[in-house]
Design an enzyme around this catalytic site. Structure first.
Site, PDB file in Angstrom:
ATOM      1  N   GLN A  48      17.268   0.441   3.130  1.00 17.10           N
ATOM      2  CA  GLN A  48      18.538  -0.276   2.939  1.00 17.10           C
ATOM      3  C   GLN A  48      18.287  -1.786   2.911  1.00 17.10           C
ATOM      4  O   GLN A  48      18.815  -2.509   2.064  1.00 17.10           O
ATOM      5  CB  GLN A  48      19.502   0.046   4.084  1.00 17.10           C
ATOM      6  CG  GLN A  48      19.913   1.514   4.170  1.00 17.10           C
ATOM      7  CD  GLN A  48      20.716   1.783   5.442  1.00 17.10           C
ATOM      8  OE1 GLN A  48      21.445   0.927   5.915  1.00 17.10           O
ATOM      9  NE2 GLN A  48      20.575   2.978   5.989  1.00 17.10           N
ATOM     10  N   HIS A  82     -21.201  -0.421 -15.667  1.00 12.52           N
ATOM     11  CA  HIS A  82     -20.312   0.328 -14.755  1.00 12.52           C
ATOM     12  C   HIS A  82     -19.581   1.432 -15.514  1.00 12.52           C
ATOM     13  O   HIS A  82     -18.459   1.219 -15.985  1.00 12.52           O
ATOM     14  CB  HIS A  82     -19.273  -0.613 -14.140  1.00 12.52           C
ATOM     15  CG  HIS A  82     -19.847  -1.561 -13.152  1.00 12.52           C
ATOM     16  ND1 HIS A  82     -19.855  -1.311 -11.798  1.00 12.52           N
ATOM     17  CD2 HIS A  82     -20.447  -2.760 -13.319  1.00 12.52           C
ATOM     18  CE1 HIS A  82     -20.437  -2.324 -11.169  1.00 12.52           C
ATOM     19  NE2 HIS A  82     -20.804  -3.216 -12.072  1.00 12.52           N
ATOM     20  N   GLY A 139       1.473   2.783  -2.809  1.00 10.31           N
ATOM     21  CA  GLY A 139       1.103   3.502  -4.030  1.00 10.31           C
ATOM     22  C   GLY A 139       1.957   3.097  -5.212  1.00 10.31           C
ATOM     23  O   GLY A 139       2.277   3.915  -6.082  1.00 10.31           O
ATOM     24  N   LYS A 140       2.315   1.812  -5.246  1.00  6.25           N
ATOM     25  CA  LYS A 140       3.149   1.319  -6.345  1.00  6.25           C
ATOM     26  C   LYS A 140       2.428   1.453  -7.684  1.00  6.25           C
ATOM     27  O   LYS A 140       3.024   1.822  -8.691  1.00  6.25           O
ATOM     28  CB  LYS A 140       3.477  -0.157  -6.061  1.00  6.25           C
ATOM     29  CG  LYS A 140       4.640  -0.688  -6.829  1.00  6.25           C
ATOM     30  CD  LYS A 140       5.324  -1.862  -6.126  1.00  6.25           C
ATOM     31  CE  LYS A 140       4.479  -2.702  -5.220  1.00  6.25           C
ATOM     32  NZ  LYS A 140       3.992  -3.942  -5.809  1.00  6.25           N
ATOM     33  N   GLY A 141       1.135   1.168  -7.665  1.00  2.00           N
ATOM     34  CA  GLY A 141       0.344   1.248  -8.895  1.00  2.00           C
ATOM     35  C   GLY A 141       0.308   2.665  -9.436  1.00  2.00           C
ATOM     36  O   GLY A 141       0.462   2.893 -10.644  1.00  2.00           O
ATOM     37  N   GLU A 180     -18.037   3.899 -14.437  1.00  2.35           N
ATOM     38  CA  GLU A 180     -16.848   4.420 -13.741  1.00  2.35           C
ATOM     39  C   GLU A 180     -15.535   3.894 -14.327  1.00  2.35           C
ATOM     40  O   GLU A 180     -14.503   4.552 -14.245  1.00  2.35           O
ATOM     41  CB  GLU A 180     -16.917   4.111 -12.236  1.00  2.35           C
ATOM     42  CG  GLU A 180     -16.803   2.650 -11.815  1.00  2.35           C
ATOM     43  CD  GLU A 180     -18.136   1.911 -11.768  1.00  2.35           C
ATOM     44  OE1 GLU A 180     -19.058   2.313 -12.507  1.00  2.35           O
ATOM     45  OE2 GLU A 180     -18.249   0.931 -11.011  1.00  2.35           O
ATOM     46  N   SER A 237       0.813  -1.232   0.000  1.00  5.72           N
ATOM     47  CA  SER A 237       0.000   0.000   0.000  1.00  5.72           C
ATOM     48  C   SER A 237       0.841   1.275   0.000  1.00  5.72           C
ATOM     49  O   SER A 237       0.498   2.255   0.645  1.00  5.72           O
ATOM     50  CB  SER A 237      -0.957   0.034   1.200  1.00  5.72           C
ATOM     51  OG  SER A 237      -1.782  -1.081   1.182  1.00  5.72           O
ATOM     52  N   CYS A 259     -25.379  -0.586 -11.436  1.00  8.95           N
ATOM     53  CA  CYS A 259     -25.439  -2.041 -11.312  1.00  8.95           C
ATOM     54  C   CYS A 259     -26.398  -2.463 -10.192  1.00  8.95           C
ATOM     55  O   CYS A 259     -27.597  -2.373 -10.377  1.00  8.95           O
ATOM     56  CB  CYS A 259     -24.036  -2.616 -11.155  1.00  8.95           C
ATOM     57  SG  CYS A 259     -23.962  -4.291 -11.777  1.00  8.95           S
TER      58      CYS A 259
END
Ligand code: GLN
Length: 540
Positions: free
Chosen positions: A193, A513, A16-18, A515, A14, A386
């Site tokens: 490290q 959907h 925020g790699k994406g 969105e 979590s 939906c």
């Protein structure tokens, strides 16, 4: 050009790699390069479709009906490249195809092993994406999980092999870590490290480090990180916490020259960059005036990740309408009592009921029905997606047609009025995974409807992910009592959109959907209209 960037993460999940991987994609695109994104998910599920939103967050659906990780949604919002099943690789898929091949005797008597058979399968899938279109310059491969996890080992091994095989100019490693702040406000580099050491143990020397930190790292801190990790000083970057919105991250990275360092390391000559798109998001963000309060009434309200695309689509729409959208998340099971519901909802400018899944005697369904009733009788803008359309149908049947027992067969299989029910192919479906109505489908909008006014087009394509449908045997009753059937599938067989009639300002619900296709610079039309209608009421 066919180059590869492997984005991995360390210290914890979590971070925020994406969004970081997507932002790198955006930066490269702003330099005119053609980028494709791939997500590797180390879980054994074949896809995200069978996982609970509490465990996994949103399931992002592609046009071809793949049920993928929510990071594909980030890729879709930040970059232009096509996304399909091919861009989402899971351990489950990889093992599934390797085991199938083994059963078919394709390995010619060999002992089938993680290296090379599993890794070769992963590699061939990544290479397939790089060759899918002949103008792809760079493929960014995000490896889910954290270095050190048992599950991610084969994917990191693929990164190691590809960096070795393609050469360092053609395949590089970007590693994202956390710089935590301890009591006293001190920033700690030790976990970073260790994380890089874990990468080195896997045989990968990260070329670029992105350090997630509460604030920008100063030069001495970067120098210390560089010294301990063998990463060049100018290749240590900060991903600071952003207060405003995630679309600022490409700008923050570009200000630190991340794209320049990346391209230099890959030997790509590319001087010109055009970041106007991302700056304009910022300009529109700052230009917003006033606020609308939207009640999101649903089941999974405690976890933000369940509705990432939905929240982003509302944000895009708020930018387009020039107004802040305050999202009031309401757990529908807390408003199952009608009187309580009406007082909780008081003061909202509009109601949105998002997609969701339920079972027999599910708590919270009545809460959603109450929210729809409040919006209908109180003439507040209402948007159902939906399950939201199924709720709008049930509310109408119960409160307008006075069929007090009306329901979806999902929630009460023996209802006298199954106004939402399964089609026969769904009744017959044996497998749970991948058997919903999934992916892009054509919808034909009727003239003179809100949906037509929003899209300004008769024929549209949006994505689906559901099993239950508006029951056709009640079409006449619904129409006669004043419900508008506003859009249908291209063959007319299924209802895709319903609307409250002329005496209501804007009550629209869709089975698909919208969105998933909303972009920061091109909000989904229905989201835009919904916010605009809430805003109009606010102005009154
Ligand atoms: N549970 C409902 C169905 O399967 C709605 C699904 C959804 O909202 N995505 O039809």
């Amino acid at each position: 050009m066919n180059k590869f960037i492997f984005v991995s993460g360390g210290v914890c999940s979590s971070l925020g790699k994406g969004v970081a991987a997507s932002s790198i994609g955006a930066l490269l695109e702003s330099r005119g390069l053609n980028v494709r994104m791939v997500k590797c998910d180390p879980y054994i599920n074949v896809d995200a479709g069978t996982m609970s939103p509490y465990q996994h967050g949103e399931v992002y659906v592609t046009d071809d009906g793949a049920e993928t990780d929510l990071d594909l949604g980030n890729y879709a919002r930040f970059t232009k490249g096509r996304l399909s099943q091919a861009n989402s690789i899971t351990t489950g898929q990889v093992y599934d195809s390797v085991i199938r091949k083994e059963r078919e005797g394709k390995y010619l008597g060999k002992c089938v092993q993680v290296i090379p058979h599993i890794t070769d399968e992963i590699k061939s899938r990544i290479l397939a994406v790089s060759k899918e279109e002949n103008d792809t310059d760079i493929v960014i491969i995000e490896i889910g999980g954290t270095v050190g996890d048992i599950e991610s080992v084969p994917f990191l091994e693929v990164a190691r092999q590809m960096i070795h095989e393609q050469g360092r100019m053609n395949a590089i490693s970007v590693h994202l870590t956390l710089i935590p702040e301890v009591a006293g406000g001190e920033l700690k580099t030790k976990p970073t490290q260790h994380s890089v050491k874990s990468m080195q143990e896997m045989g990968i020397q990260p070329d670029i480090l992105i350090c997630r930190s509460p604030e920008m790292l100063d030069e001495p801190t970067c120098r210390k990180i560089a010294q301990f990790t063998n990463v060049d000083l100018d290749a240590v970057f900060t991903s600071p916490n952003i207060e405003t919105n995630i679309y600022q991250i490409p700008i923050v990275f570009s200000e630190q020259k991340l794209d320049q360092v990346l391209l230099r390391k890959m030997g790509v000559e590319c001087r010109h960059t055009d970041m106007r798109l991302w700056h304009s998001v910022n300009d529109r963000f700052n230009a917003r005036k006033g606020k609308v309060r939207i009640g999101i009434v649903g089941k999974y309200m405690k976890t933000h990740d369940t509705y990432t695309s939905l929240f982003e689509a509302l944000f895009h729409a708020s930018l387009e309408c020039g107004v802040e959208a305050e999202l009031v998340k309401i757990d529908s099971s807390t408003i199952d009592e009608k009187e309580n519901a009406f007082s909780v909802l008081e003061g909202l400018d509009g109601i949105l009921i998002p997609g969701s899944f339920g079972h027999q005697h599910q708590h919270g369904i009545n809460g959603m029905i109450n929210a729809a009733a409040w919006a209908r009788t109180g003439k507040k803008p209402f948007f159902g997606i939906c399950l939201g359309m199924q709720i709008m149908t049930i509310e109408w049947a119960r409160n307008v047609l006075n069929w007090s027992d009306a329901d979806s067969t999902a929630f009460s299989p023996d209802t006298k009025y199954p106004v939402v029910s399964l089609l026969q192919d769904q009744v017959n479906a044996k497998n749970y995974g991948g058997t919903m109505r999934l992916g892009a489908g054509e919808t034909i909008n009727e003239n003179g409807t809100h949906i037509f006014a929003a899209y300004k087009e008769k024929k549209i394509s949006e994505r689906h992910r559901h099993r239950y449908e508006f029951s056709n045997k009640y079409r006449d009753d619904m129409i006669k009592s004043g419900l508008k059937l506003a859009a249908f599938t291209a063959d007319g067989a299924l209802v895709e959109c319903i609307e409250w009639g002329a005496d209501h300002p804007w009550g629209v619900a869709v089975q698909f959907h919208p969105e998933y296709k909303s972009k920061p610079m091109a909000a989904s039309p229905l989201f835009r209209e919904f916010i605009a209608k809430c805003q109009a009421r606010d102005a009154k």
